[in-house]
Design a protein around this motif. Structure first.
Motif, PDB file in Angstrom:
ATOM      1  N   GLY A 243       0.866  -1.507  -0.028  1.00  0.00           N
ATOM      2  CA  GLY A 243      -0.096  -0.300  -0.068  1.00  0.00           C
ATOM      3  C   GLY A 243       0.933   1.827   0.097  1.00  0.00           C
ATOM      4  O   GLY A 243       0.646   2.614  -1.423  1.00  0.00           O
ATOM      5  N   VAL A 244       1.888   1.644   1.032  1.00  0.00           N
ATOM      6  CA  VAL A 244       2.734   2.512   0.900  1.00  0.00           C
ATOM      7  C   VAL A 244       3.215   2.664  -0.181  1.00  0.00           C
ATOM      8  O   VAL A 244       3.531   3.691  -0.957  1.00  0.00           O
ATOM      9  CB  VAL A 244       4.121   2.017   2.151  1.00  0.00           C
ATOM     10  CG1 VAL A 244       5.049   3.552   1.368  1.00  0.00           C
ATOM     11  CG2 VAL A 244       2.852   2.073   3.154  1.00  0.00           C
ATOM     12  N   LYS A 245       3.785   1.669  -0.825  1.00  0.00           N
ATOM     13  CA  LYS A 245       4.495   1.901  -2.111  1.00  0.00           C
ATOM     14  C   LYS A 245       3.637   2.398  -3.409  1.00  0.00           C
ATOM     15  O   LYS A 245       3.790   3.061  -4.045  1.00  0.00           O
ATOM     16  CB  LYS A 245       4.508  -0.096  -2.430  1.00  0.00           C
ATOM     17  CG  LYS A 245       6.049   0.813  -4.132  1.00  0.00           C
ATOM     18  CD  LYS A 245       6.947   0.903  -3.820  1.00  0.00           C
ATOM     19  CE  LYS A 245       7.790   0.804  -5.386  1.00  0.00           C
ATOM     20  NZ  LYS A 245       8.653   2.085  -5.883  1.00  0.00           N
ATOM     21  N   LEU A 246       3.045   2.251  -3.798  1.00  0.00           N
ATOM     22  CA  LEU A 246       1.230   1.961  -4.845  1.00  0.00           C
ATOM     23  C   LEU A 246       1.062   3.813  -4.258  1.00  0.00           C
ATOM     24  O   LEU A 246       1.116   4.823  -5.271  1.00  0.00           O
ATOM     25  CB  LEU A 246       0.180   1.376  -4.503  1.00  0.00           C
ATOM     26  CG  LEU A 246       0.526  -0.189  -5.190  1.00  0.00           C
ATOM     27  CD1 LEU A 246      -1.199  -1.041  -4.297  1.00  0.00           C
ATOM     28  CD2 LEU A 246       0.436  -0.303  -6.279  1.00  0.00           C
ATOM     29  N   LEU A 247       0.551   3.687  -3.067  1.00  0.00           N
ATOM     30  CA  LEU A 247       0.731   5.463  -2.501  1.00  0.00           C
ATOM     31  C   LEU A 247       2.298   6.506  -3.326  1.00  0.00           C
ATOM     32  O   LEU A 247       2.186   7.561  -4.050  1.00  0.00           O
ATOM     33  CB  LEU A 247       0.972   5.903  -1.267  1.00  0.00           C
ATOM     34  CG  LEU A 247      -0.684   4.975  -0.523  1.00  0.00           C
ATOM     35  CD1 LEU A 247      -1.088   5.190   1.089  1.00  0.00           C
ATOM     36  CD2 LEU A 247      -1.941   6.088  -1.814  1.00  0.00           C
ATOM     37  N   LEU A 248       3.444   5.809  -3.163  1.00  0.00           N
ATOM     38  CA  LEU A 248       4.031   6.757  -3.222  1.00  0.00           C
ATOM     39  C   LEU A 248       4.507   6.692  -4.732  1.00  0.00           C
ATOM     40  O   LEU A 248       4.788   7.574  -5.414  1.00  0.00           O
ATOM     41  CB  LEU A 248       5.931   6.005  -2.647  1.00  0.00           C
ATOM     42  CG  LEU A 248       5.736   6.081  -1.180  1.00  0.00           C
ATOM     43  CD1 LEU A 248       6.654   5.396  -0.673  1.00  0.00           C
ATOM     44  CD2 LEU A 248       6.245   7.348  -0.949  1.00  0.00           C
ATOM     45  N   ASP A 249       3.665   5.870  -5.567  1.00  0.00           N
ATOM     46  CA  ASP A 249       3.615   6.308  -7.461  1.00  0.00           C
ATOM     47  C   ASP A 249       3.724   6.468  -7.591  1.00  0.00           C
ATOM     48  O   ASP A 249       3.691   7.614  -8.714  1.00  0.00           O
ATOM     49  CB  ASP A 249       4.003   4.626  -7.807  1.00  0.00           C
ATOM     50  CG  ASP A 249       5.695   3.147  -7.090  1.00  0.00           C
ATOM     51  OD1 ASP A 249       6.451   3.956  -7.039  1.00  0.00           O
ATOM     52  OD2 ASP A 249       4.993   2.293  -7.491  1.00  0.00           O
ATOM     53  N   GLY A 250       1.892   6.890  -7.093  1.00  0.00           N
ATOM     54  CA  GLY A 250       1.096   7.436  -7.263  1.00  0.00           C
ATOM     55  C   GLY A 250       1.461   9.083  -7.306  1.00  0.00           C
ATOM     56  O   GLY A 250       1.040   9.706  -7.991  1.00  0.00           O
ATOM     57  N   GLY A 251       1.718   9.284  -6.091  1.00  0.00           N
ATOM     58  CA  GLY A 251       2.324  10.613  -6.187  1.00  0.00           C
ATOM     59  C   GLY A 251       2.669  10.944  -6.006  1.00  0.00           C
ATOM     60  O   GLY A 251       3.261  11.844  -6.771  1.00  0.00           O
ATOM     61  N   LEU A 252       3.840  10.151  -6.483  1.00  0.00           N
ATOM     62  CA  LEU A 252       5.405  10.694  -7.382  1.00  0.00           C
ATOM     63  C   LEU A 252       5.043  11.249  -8.980  1.00  0.00           C
ATOM     64  O   LEU A 252       5.198  12.470  -9.413  1.00  0.00           O
ATOM     65  CB  LEU A 252       6.402  10.037  -7.433  1.00  0.00           C
ATOM     66  CG  LEU A 252       6.976  10.214  -6.031  1.00  0.00           C
ATOM     67  CD1 LEU A 252       8.108   8.579  -5.593  1.00  0.00           C
ATOM     68  CD2 LEU A 252       7.337  11.281  -5.718  1.00  0.00           C
ATOM     69  N   ASP A 253       4.133  10.294  -9.750  1.00  0.00           N
ATOM     70  CA  ASP A 253       3.695   9.681 -10.252  1.00  0.00           C
ATOM     71  C   ASP A 253       2.898  11.986 -10.569  1.00  0.00           C
ATOM     72  O   ASP A 253       2.805  12.416 -12.133  1.00  0.00           O
ATOM     73  CB  ASP A 253       3.291   8.931 -11.003  1.00  0.00           C
ATOM     74  CG  ASP A 253       3.832   7.958 -11.843  1.00  0.00           C
ATOM     75  OD1 ASP A 253       4.729   7.965 -11.978  1.00  0.00           O
ATOM     76  OD2 ASP A 253       2.771   6.810 -11.977  1.00  0.00           O
ATOM     77  N   VAL A 254       1.875  11.804 -10.369  1.00  0.00           N
ATOM     78  CA  VAL A 254       1.515  13.177 -10.259  1.00  0.00           C
ATOM     79  C   VAL A 254       1.975  14.557 -10.006  1.00  0.00           C
ATOM     80  O   VAL A 254       1.742  15.445 -10.459  1.00  0.00           O
ATOM     81  CB  VAL A 254      -0.316  13.314  -8.961  1.00  0.00           C
ATOM     82  CG1 VAL A 254      -0.342  14.125  -8.381  1.00  0.00           C
ATOM     83  CG2 VAL A 254      -1.036  11.990  -9.504  1.00  0.00           C
ATOM     84  N   ILE A 255       2.711  14.431  -9.026  1.00  0.00           N
ATOM     85  CA  ILE A 255       3.683  15.508  -9.138  1.00  0.00           C
ATOM     86  C   ILE A 255       5.124  16.418 -10.505  1.00  0.00           C
ATOM     87  O   ILE A 255       4.596  17.192 -10.270  1.00  0.00           O
ATOM     88  CB  ILE A 255       4.613  15.466  -7.473  1.00  0.00           C
ATOM     89  CG1 ILE A 255       3.593  14.909  -6.518  1.00  0.00           C
ATOM     90  CG2 ILE A 255       5.680  16.459  -7.589  1.00  0.00           C
ATOM     91  CD1 ILE A 255       4.519  14.570  -4.923  1.00  0.00           C
ATOM     92  N   PHE A 256       5.144  14.791 -11.059  1.00  0.00           N
ATOM     93  CA  PHE A 256       6.138  15.150 -11.543  1.00  0.00           C
ATOM     94  C   PHE A 256       5.572  14.359 -13.054  1.00  0.00           C
ATOM     95  O   PHE A 256       6.858  15.212 -13.912  1.00  0.00           O
ATOM     96  CB  PHE A 256       7.562  14.029 -11.471  1.00  0.00           C
ATOM     97  CG  PHE A 256       8.129  14.596  -9.708  1.00  0.00           C
ATOM     98  CD1 PHE A 256       9.091  15.758  -9.986  1.00  0.00           C
ATOM     99  CD2 PHE A 256       7.948  14.132  -8.729  1.00  0.00           C
ATOM    100  CE1 PHE A 256       9.563  15.987  -8.473  1.00  0.00           C
ATOM    101  CE2 PHE A 256       8.585  13.632  -7.271  1.00  0.00           C
ATOM    102  CZ  PHE A 256       9.548  15.073  -7.720  1.00  0.00           C
ATOM    103  N   ARG A 257       4.335  14.468 -13.167  1.00  0.00           N
ATOM    104  CA  ARG A 257       3.974  14.039 -14.763  1.00  0.00           C
ATOM    105  C   ARG A 257       3.964  15.866 -15.680  1.00  0.00           C
ATOM    106  O   ARG A 257       4.319  17.408 -14.806  1.00  0.00           O
ATOM    107  CB  ARG A 257       2.423  13.681 -14.458  1.00  0.00           C
ATOM    108  CG  ARG A 257       1.483  15.120 -13.990  1.00  0.00           C
ATOM    109  CD  ARG A 257       0.270  14.397 -14.512  1.00  0.00           C
ATOM    110  NE  ARG A 257       0.155  12.459 -13.461  1.00  0.00           N
ATOM    111  CZ  ARG A 257      -0.962  12.093 -13.844  1.00  0.00           C
ATOM    112  NH1 ARG A 257      -2.186  12.378 -14.251  1.00  0.00           N
ATOM    113  NH2 ARG A 257      -0.995  10.846 -14.024  1.00  0.00           N
TER     114      ARG A 257
END
Length: 257
Positions: A243-257
């Protein structure tokens, strides 16, 4: 072909560790860290390519795991999960090139982390075996089929449904094993239709596939050595990490897209 990561020693080393970890997790604890494979490999290749490379390897693992857990699975749970999974797979195939991976990871990560934390906190309490609700099974199957097709991240929804039933640990893993064997087999033709099985992708899968039996063997050894209470704690902990990994991946994608 010269630029393809199959020639990159660092990529091969990272991918090899990921394959071993997935094999151990799949046969020993019914997944949990399988969702990490595509994001880790996506550091070197696109997420679509990473998913395509992993599918043949997962199919090899599935065959070995099904043999190891033959006759040790829960028929009713499979009948509840599979209809929804078929719908989820079809939706995943139709939206594969258009779906927003970041949103999917954020939503799935929040649900996975929330359940994992709640279940881990209550893991010391005695739990009776109880049947899962039909509607919940169909819904979890649909979400599992969809996220499995997009990023091989179908484990958390299925575990959400099965872990709450307090099944025998071997029946729990065996049910997951058979479910994802069928899921991954069903993904082969759509992946081919989408052009994901290129020569380079298949060559990379072939290089990494010999590690699959070793990972499965190590997982089986651990499964039989870990007591049931500890097994469930490990399973919940893997859900939390996923769950932590999925949240980090999704959050980083949103921030740096």
């Amino acid at each position: 072909m010269a630029g393809f990561p199959v020639h990159d020693p660092l990529f091969l080393a990272v991918a090899a560790v990921a394959v071993l970890a997935i094999g151990i997790s799949k046969s020993g604890f019914s997944g949990g860290i399988g969702v990490l494979a595509v994001p880790v490999m996506a550091l070197f290749v696109s997420p679509l390519t990473a998913a395509a490379i992993m599918l043949p390897i997962l199919c090899v693992m599935d065959v070995l795991s099904v043999w190891a857990y033959r006759r040790r699975w829960h028929r009713r749970n499979l009948l509840l999960l599979l209809p929804g999974a078929c719908v989820g797979l079809a939706l995943g195939a139709l939206t594969f090139r258009y779906v927003d991976d970041a949103v999917i990871r954020l939503l799935l990560g929040a649900v996975t982390l929330g359940f994992g934390l709640q279940a881990f906190a209550a893991a010391g309490q005695a739990g009776e075996v109880r049947a899962g609700k039909a509607a919940t099974g169909v819904a979890c199957g649909a979400l599992s089929g969809f996220t499995s097709f997009i990023a091989h991240a179908g484990g958390p929804p299925a575990k959400f449904f099965l872990l709450r039933q307090h099944l025998d640990k071997t029946v729990f893993v065996g049910t997951n094993v058979v479910f994802f064997f069928l899921i991954n087999q069903a993904k082969i033709l759509p992946y081919a239709w989408l052009g994901q099985f290129s020569r380079d992708n298949l060559m990379t899968s072939l290089l990494l596939a010999p590690l699959a039996p070793l990972g499965i063997w190590l997982g089986l050894r651990l499964h039989h050595r870990v007591p049931q209470d500890a097994f469930y704690r490990v399973s919940y902990l893997l859900m939390i990490l996923a769950g932590v990994k999925l949240l980090l991946d999704g959050g980083l994608d949103v921030i740096f897209r």
